[in-house]
Design an enzyme around this catalytic site. Structure first.
Site, PDB file in Angstrom:
ATOM      1  N   ASP A  69       0.857  -1.179   0.000  1.00  0.00           N
ATOM      2  CA  ASP A  69       0.000   0.000   0.000  1.00  0.00           C
ATOM      3  C   ASP A  69       0.900   1.238   0.000  1.00  0.00           C
ATOM      4  O   ASP A  69       1.945   1.252   0.657  1.00  0.00           O
ATOM      5  CB  ASP A  69      -0.853   0.049   1.274  1.00  0.00           C
ATOM      6  CG  ASP A  69      -1.958  -0.986   1.306  1.00  0.00           C
ATOM      7  OD1 ASP A  69      -2.015  -1.826   0.389  1.00  0.00           O
ATOM      8  OD2 ASP A  69      -2.753  -0.954   2.252  1.00  0.00           O
ATOM      9  N   HIS A 125       4.594  -7.621  -0.218  1.00  0.00           N
ATOM     10  CA  HIS A 125       4.164  -8.898  -0.787  1.00  0.00           C
ATOM     11  C   HIS A 125       4.744  -9.105  -2.187  1.00  0.00           C
ATOM     12  O   HIS A 125       5.157  -8.160  -2.852  1.00  0.00           O
ATOM     13  CB  HIS A 125       2.632  -8.948  -0.828  1.00  0.00           C
ATOM     14  CG  HIS A 125       2.008  -8.905   0.530  1.00  0.00           C
ATOM     15  ND1 HIS A 125       1.421 -10.000   1.118  1.00  0.00           N
ATOM     16  CD2 HIS A 125       1.881  -7.890   1.428  1.00  0.00           C
ATOM     17  CE1 HIS A 125       0.967  -9.664   2.322  1.00  0.00           C
ATOM     18  NE2 HIS A 125       1.227  -8.381   2.523  1.00  0.00           N
ATOM     19  N   SER A 230       8.696   2.990   5.072  1.00  0.00           N
ATOM     20  CA  SER A 230       9.772   3.158   4.095  1.00  0.00           C
ATOM     21  C   SER A 230       9.269   3.146   2.665  1.00  0.00           C
ATOM     22  O   SER A 230       8.173   3.602   2.384  1.00  0.00           O
ATOM     23  CB  SER A 230      10.843   2.095   4.301  1.00  0.00           C
ATOM     24  OG  SER A 230      12.037   2.505   3.688  1.00  0.00           O
TER      25      SER A 230
END
Length: 270
Positions: A69, A125, A230
């Site tokens: 995200d 992911h 990050s």
């Protein structure tokens, strides 16, 4: 900051800290798995997991999905000399990967930089189906990776600590995901290799997997976790057949298409 986040504190104090953070950064905990007794540490809150089914994968099997995200900070073409420009700064793919030969594989391909703000989900992911071929820990600094840092710190992404994960894919050739550390990110962990936890007092270096023992990942399987926020950079090679779907400045969620086959990309529809 990382050590403090992992220290257990009285539940009442922790609830107050989490509540204040959620208000300050507009975090909606409705999307996340929250223990009935509450989080044990601030790190457990920050690395919270999503409820099942909230990040479905793009239905097109050939689409490369966002690994996180966040906001697409920059994206575009990797030049013939394996260089790219992010917010006016030129980088070599080889220096970002800490491997000049591996960097040369991406000349003519695509890159995308995704910035994870303090409000975002901070697990990363797999963007594609494929086995892990190489994992590399690159020690470095921890400059902030917000817009100010990206614009004004020369060679920021090549100076900060990072974890490089390369997948071999049957459809798109090599795909590399780089997890870039930042201020407050005292630790990056990798889901499929318990030995790789940065800043834990143990050197890691590099693992090159043979085909028979390489972790086989599906799109959406967890790669790793930022213990505070990050940036993620994704690289595709010239033979991937993929083009960008999202433009710089746009928000994206893990599982949404970041690149598609070129006939359906924004580059060919512009």
């Amino acid at each position: 900051m990382g050590r403090l986040a992992r220290v257990g504190v009285p539940k009442r104090v922790l609830r107050m800290a989490v509540s204040a953070y959620c208000k300050a950064y507009d975090v909606d905990l409705a999307d996340y798995e929250v223990p009935k007794a509450g989080f044990d540490t601030f790190d457990a809150f920050f690395t919270r997991t999503l409820k099942p089914g909230l990040r479905p994968m793009d239905p097109e099997p050939d689409a490369l999905v966002s690994p996180a995200d966040g906001r697409v900070e920059d994206a575009g073409l990797i030049e013939v000399g394996s260089t790219l420009r992010v917010k006016g700064h030129t980088y070599s793919v080889g220096e970002l990967l800490a491997d000049r030969w591996a960097g040369s594989l991406y000349a003519g391909g695509q890159f995308a930089v995704i910035y994870l703000s303090p409000r975002d989900y901070h697990r990363v992911h797999a963007p594609v189906d494929g086995r892990v071929r190489t994992v590399r820990h690159v020690p470095g600094t921890l400059f902030p990776v917000n817009e100010i840092g990206v614009r004004y710190v020369p060679r920021l992404f090549a100076r900060n600590e990072r974890v490089v994960i390369e997948q071999a894919t049957p459809r798109h050739g090599p795909i590399t995901t780089v997890m870039v550390g930042a201020i407050g990110v005292g630790r990056i962990s990798v889901a499929f290799d318990d030995a790789l936890i940065t800043n834990s007092g143990h050197a890691y270096g590099e693992s090159i997997y043979a085909a028979h023992d390489a972790p086989e990942l599906r799109r959406g399987d967890e790669l790793g976790t930022f213990h505070l926020g990050s940036t993620v950079i994704v690289f595709t090679g010239p033979g991937s057949g993929l083009g960008l779907v999202k433009r710089p400045g746009q928000r994206i969620r893990m599982g949404e298409a970041l690149l598609r086959t070129r006939a359906r990309s924004v580059e060919d529809c512009a």
